[in-house]
Every structure is written in structure tokens, then in C-alpha cells.
Design a protein around this motif. Structure first.
Motif, PDB file in Angstrom:
ATOM      1  N   ASP A  55      44.961  44.502  40.754  1.00 29.30           N
ATOM      2  CA  ASP A  55      43.415  44.566  41.314  1.00 29.30           C
ATOM      3  C   ASP A  55      42.669  45.167  40.323  1.00 29.30           C
ATOM      4  O   ASP A  55      43.103  45.751  39.135  1.00 29.30           O
ATOM      5  CB  ASP A  55      43.344  45.224  42.648  1.00 29.30           C
ATOM      6  CG  ASP A  55      43.888  46.438  42.872  1.00 29.30           C
ATOM      7  OD1 ASP A  55      43.999  47.319  41.850  1.00 29.30           O
ATOM      8  OD2 ASP A  55      43.814  46.905  43.879  1.00 29.30           O
ATOM      9  N   ASP A  56      41.343  45.575  40.573  1.00 25.14           N
ATOM     10  CA  ASP A  56      40.550  46.355  39.801  1.00 25.14           C
ATOM     11  C   ASP A  56      40.955  47.586  39.232  1.00 25.14           C
ATOM     12  O   ASP A  56      40.891  47.875  38.030  1.00 25.14           O
ATOM     13  CB  ASP A  56      39.095  46.386  40.367  1.00 25.14           C
ATOM     14  CG  ASP A  56      38.692  45.015  40.934  1.00 25.14           C
ATOM     15  OD1 ASP A  56      37.724  44.347  40.153  1.00 25.14           O
ATOM     16  OD2 ASP A  56      38.837  44.877  42.094  1.00 25.14           O
ATOM     17  N   ARG A  57      41.723  48.205  39.995  1.00 31.23           N
ATOM     18  CA  ARG A  57      41.920  49.788  39.776  1.00 31.23           C
ATOM     19  C   ARG A  57      43.046  49.631  38.723  1.00 31.23           C
ATOM     20  O   ARG A  57      43.003  50.676  38.071  1.00 31.23           O
ATOM     21  CB  ARG A  57      42.527  50.188  41.114  1.00 31.23           C
ATOM     22  CG  ARG A  57      43.368  51.594  41.092  1.00 31.23           C
ATOM     23  CD  ARG A  57      42.381  52.663  40.870  1.00 31.23           C
ATOM     24  NE  ARG A  57      42.714  54.140  40.793  1.00 31.23           N
ATOM     25  CZ  ARG A  57      43.715  54.626  40.170  1.00 31.23           C
ATOM     26  NH1 ARG A  57      43.855  54.212  39.160  1.00 31.23           N
ATOM     27  NH2 ARG A  57      44.126  55.853  40.220  1.00 31.23           N
TER      28      ARG A  57
ATOM     29  N   GLY B 212      41.606  41.148  42.202  1.00 30.92           N
ATOM     30  CA  GLY B 212      40.584  41.994  42.477  1.00 30.92           C
ATOM     31  C   GLY B 212      39.159  41.386  42.835  1.00 30.92           C
ATOM     32  O   GLY B 212      39.154  40.252  43.132  1.00 30.92           O
TER      33      GLY B 212
ATOM     34  N   GLY C 273      36.260  42.151  41.087  1.00 30.41           N
ATOM     35  CA  GLY C 273      35.377  41.931  39.797  1.00 30.41           C
ATOM     36  C   GLY C 273      35.662  40.436  39.191  1.00 30.41           C
ATOM     37  O   GLY C 273      36.563  39.690  39.647  1.00 30.41           O
TER      38      GLY C 273
ATOM     39  N   HIS D  72      37.558  38.355  36.655  1.00 33.22           N
ATOM     40  CA  HIS D  72      39.011  38.314  36.333  1.00 33.22           C
ATOM     41  C   HIS D  72      39.084  38.503  34.806  1.00 33.22           C
ATOM     42  O   HIS D  72      38.415  37.642  34.223  1.00 33.22           O
ATOM     43  CB  HIS D  72      39.977  36.952  36.871  1.00 33.22           C
ATOM     44  CG  HIS D  72      39.845  35.998  36.230  1.00 33.22           C
ATOM     45  ND1 HIS D  72      38.740  34.959  36.500  1.00 33.22           N
ATOM     46  CD2 HIS D  72      40.669  35.425  35.568  1.00 33.22           C
ATOM     47  CE1 HIS D  72      39.023  33.717  35.991  1.00 33.22           C
ATOM     48  NE2 HIS D  72      40.120  34.021  35.162  1.00 33.22           N
TER      49      HIS D  72
END
Length: 165
Positions: A104-106, A128, A130, A132
């Protein structure tokens, strides 16, 4: 088994909320169908029964979908501890022989380091919120576009997860 509990929840609580997302609740009926579409998306990415799928994400609706989708597809989920460091993540991915990793984003900032350390991974998937990153499959659009497919139910002795402690 886990498929029984998912089917039962959809049958008994179909119109009730299964999960809350930023865009609102998802009912058990909708969740059941999404989990099957997610399994079909994994299939489209070349993930077969018995393949390992490592997951490096914070808790989210998409993570919940992955738990059921991997099982429906016959794949094996490998959840990674978010408190580990890059070497720990790479060890578990390589040791479990994961052929796909979902981020994911994190955890996208670790992508390059993971790619360098995990040569056996064939698919990198972004789940995520946002935009990709290039070179990663997009979970959200892939699941939304996938067909609803039925797969053989896992047997009582089938492995559905590998958990490192």
C-alpha cells in the motif's frame, strides 16, 4: 472452513455492512462478490493455486479482501509484520517463495529495495489509495474490472496462510 464462514455471512447478513470504507459501507453480498472478483484478478495476474502472495500493508478493506481472495483462488497469503525492516521483509518473501507482493502507500517507498532483494517475485501489486506506481498492477481497478469466477473450494488440509513470528 473460511469459505463456509464467508458464504454464511453473505447468506445471513447480506444487506448488512461487512466493511466500512472511505466511500461508505460495503455489504456482505457486495463483499462476497468483490472477494471472488479479487480472486479472478489474482488469476489474471498469473497467480495459481499454491502460489504465495506476500502482503505488506496497513489494516484496510483491501487487506481484508486479500485474505479471502487468496483463499478463494487457492493461493497462500503471507502477511508481513509492518514493524520489520527491509531485510526482514526480504527474508520472509524469499523464504516463503512468494511470487507476488502487495504493497500500500505506506510501503511503496520500499519497492526498489525489495525488488533488488527478492528476485523470485514476478508480480508487484499496488493496493493503496494514491496513484499506482509504474510497473505495479493496480488492485482497485483490477478487481473492479474482473469477472465473477467460481473456484474449487479449499480442502480442510489445504494451507491458506504462512505466518512468520
Amino acid at each position: 472452513n473460511l469459505m463456509f464462514t464467508l458464504r454464511r455471512a453473505a447468506k445471513l447478513f447480506g444487506r448488512r455492512a461487512a466493511s466500512l470504507t472511505s466511500s461508505g459501507p460495503i455489504t456482505w453480498d457486495a463483499y462476497f462478490q468483490r472477494a471472488h472478483r479479487a480472486a479472478a484478478f489474482l488469476d489474471q495476474l498469473g497467480i495459481q493455486a499454491g502460489d504465495r502472495v506476500a502482503v505488506l500493508m496497513l489494516n484496510s478493506h483491501e487487506y481484508l479482501e486479500l485474505y479471502h481472495a487468496t483463499m478463494i483462488r487457492g493461493a497462500i497469503i503471507v502477511p508481513l509484520n509492518i514493524r520489520w525492516n527491509l531485510d526482514d521483509f526480504a527474508f520472509a518473501i524469499n523464504d516463503s517463495e512468494s511470487i507476488a507482493v502487495v504493497l500500500d502507500d505506506r510501503f511503496v517507498p520500499l519497492l526498489q529495495g525489495l525488488r533488488e532483494r527478492c528476485p523470485g517475485v514476478r508480480r508487484w501489486i499496488f493496493a493503496g489509495t494514491g496513484e499506482h506506481p509504474a510497473g505495479m498492477a493496480d488492485w482497485s481497478s483490477g478487481v473492479a474490472a474482473a469477472d465473477l469466477v467460481e473456484y474449487p473450494e479449499p480442502g480442510e488440509l489445504d494451507v491458506v496462510g504462512i505466518f512468520y513470528t
